[in-house]
Scaffold this motif. Structure first.
Motif, PDB file in Angstrom:
ATOM      1  N   THR A   1      65.211   2.812   9.514  1.00  0.00           N
ATOM      2  CA  THR A   1      64.927   3.971  10.367  1.00  0.00           C
ATOM      3  C   THR A   1      63.833   4.788   9.699  1.00  0.00           C
ATOM      4  N   PRO A   2      62.673   4.878  10.318  1.00  0.00           N
ATOM      5  CA  PRO A   2      61.565   5.538   9.614  1.00  0.00           C
ATOM      6  C   PRO A   2      61.694   7.056   9.578  1.00  0.00           C
ATOM      7  N   TRP A   3      61.041   7.638   8.625  1.00  0.00           N
ATOM      8  CA  TRP A   3      60.833   9.077   8.581  1.00  0.00           C
ATOM      9  C   TRP A   3      59.361   9.292   8.934  1.00  0.00           C
ATOM     10  N   THR A   4      59.091  10.391   9.611  1.00  0.00           N
ATOM     11  CA  THR A   4      57.702  10.681   9.976  1.00  0.00           C
ATOM     12  C   THR A   4      57.331  12.040   9.394  1.00  0.00           C
ATOM     13  N   VAL A   5      56.157  12.085   8.783  1.00  0.00           N
ATOM     14  CA  VAL A   5      55.697  13.337   8.168  1.00  0.00           C
ATOM     15  C   VAL A   5      54.378  13.736   8.820  1.00  0.00           C
ATOM     16  N   PHE A   6      54.256  15.005   9.179  1.00  0.00           N
ATOM     17  CA  PHE A   6      52.994  15.527   9.703  1.00  0.00           C
ATOM     18  C   PHE A   6      52.410  16.498   8.685  1.00  0.00           C
ATOM     19  N   CYS A   7      51.129  16.306   8.407  1.00  0.00           N
ATOM     20  CA  CYS A   7      50.485  17.145   7.393  1.00  0.00           C
ATOM     21  C   CYS A   7      49.108  17.596   7.879  1.00  0.00           C
ATOM     22  N   ALA A   8      48.923  18.904   7.944  1.00  0.00           N
ATOM     23  CA  ALA A   8      47.594  19.443   8.258  1.00  0.00           C
ATOM     24  C   ALA A   8      47.035  19.999   6.954  1.00  0.00           C
ATOM     25  N   ALA A   9      45.852  19.555   6.584  1.00  0.00           N
ATOM     26  CA  ALA A   9      45.270  20.033   5.330  1.00  0.00           C
ATOM     27  C   ALA A   9      44.655  21.406   5.577  1.00  0.00           C
ATOM     28  N   ILE A  10      45.252  22.430   4.977  1.00  0.00           N
ATOM     29  CA  ILE A  10      44.766  23.805   5.188  1.00  0.00           C
ATOM     30  C   ILE A  10      43.469  23.987   4.404  1.00  0.00           C
ATOM     31  N   ASP A  11      43.534  23.603   3.162  1.00  0.00           N
ATOM     32  CA  ASP A  11      42.426  23.847   2.247  1.00  0.00           C
ATOM     33  C   ASP A  11      42.736  22.969   1.036  1.00  0.00           C
ATOM     34  N   ASN A  12      41.760  22.516   0.337  1.00  0.00           N
ATOM     35  CA  ASN A  12      42.006  21.795  -0.909  1.00  0.00           C
ATOM     36  C   ASN A  12      42.855  20.530  -0.687  1.00  0.00           C
ATOM     37  N   TYR A  13      43.588  20.150  -1.746  1.00  0.00           N
ATOM     38  CA  TYR A  13      44.254  18.837  -1.719  1.00  0.00           C
ATOM     39  C   TYR A  13      45.765  18.885  -1.829  1.00  0.00           C
ATOM     40  N   GLY A  14      46.312  20.070  -2.067  1.00  0.00           N
ATOM     41  CA  GLY A  14      47.743  20.162  -2.374  1.00  0.00           C
ATOM     42  C   GLY A  14      48.628  19.702  -1.233  1.00  0.00           C
ATOM     43  N   ASP A  15      48.287  20.055  -0.002  1.00  0.00           N
ATOM     44  CA  ASP A  15      49.157  19.702   1.125  1.00  0.00           C
ATOM     45  C   ASP A  15      49.269  18.177   1.245  1.00  0.00           C
ATOM     46  N   ILE A  16      48.118  17.528   1.222  1.00  0.00           N
ATOM     47  CA  ILE A  16      48.137  16.061   1.317  1.00  0.00           C
ATOM     48  C   ILE A  16      48.770  15.468   0.052  1.00  0.00           C
ATOM     49  N   GLY A  17      48.432  16.044  -1.086  1.00  0.00           N
ATOM     50  CA  GLY A  17      48.955  15.516  -2.355  1.00  0.00           C
ATOM     51  C   GLY A  17      50.478  15.512  -2.374  1.00  0.00           C
ATOM     52  N   VAL A  18      51.075  16.589  -1.903  1.00  0.00           N
ATOM     53  CA  VAL A  18      52.536  16.683  -1.893  1.00  0.00           C
ATOM     54  C   VAL A  18      53.118  15.675  -0.904  1.00  0.00           C
ATOM     55  N   CYS A  19      52.533  15.607   0.303  1.00  0.00           N
ATOM     56  CA  CYS A  19      53.094  14.702   1.332  1.00  0.00           C
ATOM     57  C   CYS A  19      52.981  13.242   0.904  1.00  0.00           C
ATOM     58  N   TRP A  20      51.878  12.912   0.335  1.00  0.00           N
ATOM     59  CA  TRP A  20      51.669  11.528  -0.125  1.00  0.00           C
ATOM     60  C   TRP A  20      52.655  11.183  -1.245  1.00  0.00           C
ATOM     61  N   ARG A  21      52.822  12.080  -2.169  1.00  0.00           N
ATOM     62  CA  ARG A  21      53.744  11.838  -3.280  1.00  0.00           C
ATOM     63  C   ARG A  21      55.174  11.688  -2.761  1.00  0.00           C
ATOM     64  N   LEU A  22      55.561  12.547  -1.855  1.00  0.00           N
ATOM     65  CA  LEU A  22      56.914  12.490  -1.301  1.00  0.00           C
ATOM     66  C   LEU A  22      57.122  11.193  -0.513  1.00  0.00           C
ATOM     67  N   ALA A  23      56.153  10.860   0.340  1.00  0.00           N
ATOM     68  CA  ALA A  23      56.272   9.654   1.175  1.00  0.00           C
ATOM     69  C   ALA A  23      56.419   8.416   0.291  1.00  0.00           C
ATOM     70  N   ARG A  24      55.628   8.376  -0.743  1.00  0.00           N
ATOM     71  CA  ARG A  24      55.666   7.215  -1.643  1.00  0.00           C
ATOM     72  C   ARG A  24      57.019   7.103  -2.339  1.00  0.00           C
ATOM     73  N   GLN A  25      57.541   8.234  -2.747  1.00  0.00           N
ATOM     74  CA  GLN A  25      58.841   8.187  -3.436  1.00  0.00           C
ATOM     75  C   GLN A  25      59.958   7.780  -2.481  1.00  0.00           C
ATOM     76  N   LEU A  26      59.931   8.302  -1.262  1.00  0.00           N
ATOM     77  CA  LEU A  26      60.965   7.929  -0.280  1.00  0.00           C
ATOM     78  C   LEU A  26      60.907   6.427  -0.029  1.00  0.00           C
ATOM     79  N   GLN A  27      59.697   5.924   0.061  1.00  0.00           N
ATOM     80  CA  GLN A  27      59.512   4.499   0.329  1.00  0.00           C
ATOM     81  C   GLN A  27      59.976   3.660  -0.871  1.00  0.00           C
ATOM     82  N   GLN A  28      59.512   4.035  -2.052  1.00  0.00           N
ATOM     83  CA  GLN A  28      59.754   3.181  -3.224  1.00  0.00           C
ATOM     84  C   GLN A  28      61.174   3.287  -3.758  1.00  0.00           C
TER      85      GLN A  28
END
Ligand code: TRH
Length: 417
Positions: free
Chosen positions: A14-41
């Motif tokens: 059962t997949p999880w879906t994450v939506f991420c809008a990059a406000i500024d800089n890299y933190g928003d994407i950085g956090v979502c990517w890190r979290l997604a990878r950990q959930l997957q792995q």
């Protein structure tokens, strides 16, 4: 190192879906990517991550023309291009609405059509808003609270859905911090093999041999916002009696480096600049694991925003946190709230507090650095003890999975028999 696979109740498919809008800089994407990878792995959860800024995403992956693509899969995480307007087939919409969990990262607002589809779904996803990190007291009171929503479905009937606020944090009663299962072991491996690991890290740069062999050379990393009082710090490092090596990943603070060294243009990746006791090297923007390695190997890290700030804490090294500047200096209250948890009132910690305060108000820190420098051994012990304290707590991914499990159990209890 093999990672444990801790499966979740509704089945790993059962997949999880994450939506991420990059406000500024890299933190928003950085956090979502890190979290997604950990959930997957670590949990075997398939994750689809919708990101609206693929030029920013391209910073994390060296893939040609990434920003022109619609989807991209990395380490099992399926990235999707969240374009405006958002166009997906009716079938895809139905599938997304029936994800196990939908995470709206940092209040980015889900597409309205998806929210309506969730209202129409027989088994709508658990809807979470993953919030920004703060050490302020109110976080504990707001963490995991539902916000009831009344959503009109396709038939025009109002359907009640709950959106839950999920707050990361440093203390019990919050959602915790992102920490992969093997993170601390990676730091131990790197730090226990010093100075060899440091030499290996620096090998691609042609640094002077006397610097590499100098056991007293202080190695720092600097990732901060423009407007930081970088000039005073670099001046302090240049006039110090001991040498220092300042490693600066590509970022906007290179404009201050340019000003300090009186260069015509901002220095490029690989540039080695020297003044007095200071050697400064411009590093490429590395992938997240490589950036962790840098934090692990430095004696002092200057970090910013949210994700690099958390990573520096787990690296167990003394640090300076440059907060994302907010209106009416709201970031200073955030800094104080964190510092009160992080640190005591020893001479070393008081020196660090002064340095953080001045830096975050954009004030010159040249003299303060000279005061702070002799305190680094004490601050190293303090950073290690904070790292160990954090490691006792469940991490953000574990807390999210646990929260999801509890909601599943609650729903099962409430279902008519
Ligand atoms: O880029 P940031 O300033 O992001 C900030 C914060 O998230 C803040 O909360 C938010 O409000 C604001 O943006 C809009 O700093 P942060 O959070 O440290 O994110 C940087 C990311 O880049 C992080 O995931 C670490 C990663 N990184 C690399 O992968 N390689 C690198 O070389 C460097 C320097 C960073």
């Amino acid at each position: 190192m093999s990672l444990q696979n801790k499966s979740v109740p509704s089945g790993p498919n059962t997949p999880w879906t994450v939506f991420c809008a990059a406000i500024d800089n890299y933190g928003d994407i950085g956090v979502c990517w890190r979290l997604a990878r950990q959930l997957q792995q670590e949990y075997g959860i398939p994750v689809e991550l919708w990101v609206d800024d693929w030029a920013a995403l391209a910073r994390f992956f060296s893939v040609p023309d990434l920003d022109t693509q619609e989807s991209h899969t990395v380490q099992g995480v399926h990235f999707r291009n969240w374009r405006s307007p958002w166009e997906v087939s009716a079938q895809s919409l139905e599938c997304i609405a029936a994800s196990a969990v939908i995470i709206e990262a940092f209040g980015c607002s889900l597409p309205a059509v998806l929210v309506r589809a969730m209202a129409d779904s027989a088994a709508p996803a658990l809807w979470l808003n993953l919030e920004y990190l703060s050490a302020e007291d109110w976080v504990r009171d707001c963490h995991a609270l539902p916000s009831p929503q009344s959503i009109p479905n396709a038939a025009g009937t109002a359907v009640a859905l709950s959106k839950y606020f999920f707050f990361p944090g440093f203390v019990e009663g919050t959602g915790g911090l992102l920490r992969e299962a093997d993170l601390l072991a990676r730091h131990t491996t790197l730090q226990s093999a010093l100075p060899l690991t440091r030499s290996a890290f620096l090998a691609p740069y042609s640094l002077p041999g006397e610097l590499l062999g100098d056991p007293h050379c202080l190695m720092l990393s600097m990732f901060c916002y423009e407007g930081a009082p970088v000039l005073g710090l670099l001046a302090a490092l240049a006039e110090a009696s001991e040498s220092s090596l300042c490693l600066v990943p590509e970022s906007r603070c290179l404009l201050s480096v340019q000003a300090f060294f009186e260069l015509v243009e901002a220095p490029e990746v690989g540039a080695i600049l020297r003044r007095g006791a200071l050697t400064l090297v411009v590093l490429p923007f590395a992938d997240q694991d490589e950036y962790d390695r840098l934090l692990s190997l430095c004696d002092f890290n200057i970090v910013r925003g949210e994700d690099s700030f958390v990573r520096a804490q787990f690296a167990g090294r003394p640090m300076l946190w440059h907060l994302y500047p907010q209106q009416e200096n709201a970031h200073l209250a955030k800094m104080e709230a964190f510092f009160a948890l992080y640190s005591g009132q020893s001479e070393a910690e008081t020196a660090l507090h002064g340095f953080w305060s001045r830096w975050n108000q954009g004030e010159d820190c040249r003299d303060l650095w000279h005061h702070l420098r002799p305190q680094l051994p004490a601050l190293q012990r303090q950073a290690r003890s904070w790292q160990q304290k954090l490691a006792q707590r469940p991490d953000l991914a574990a807390n999210l999975v646990q929260f999801y499990r509890e909601r599943c159990e609650e729903t099962a209890r409430e279902a008519p028999v």
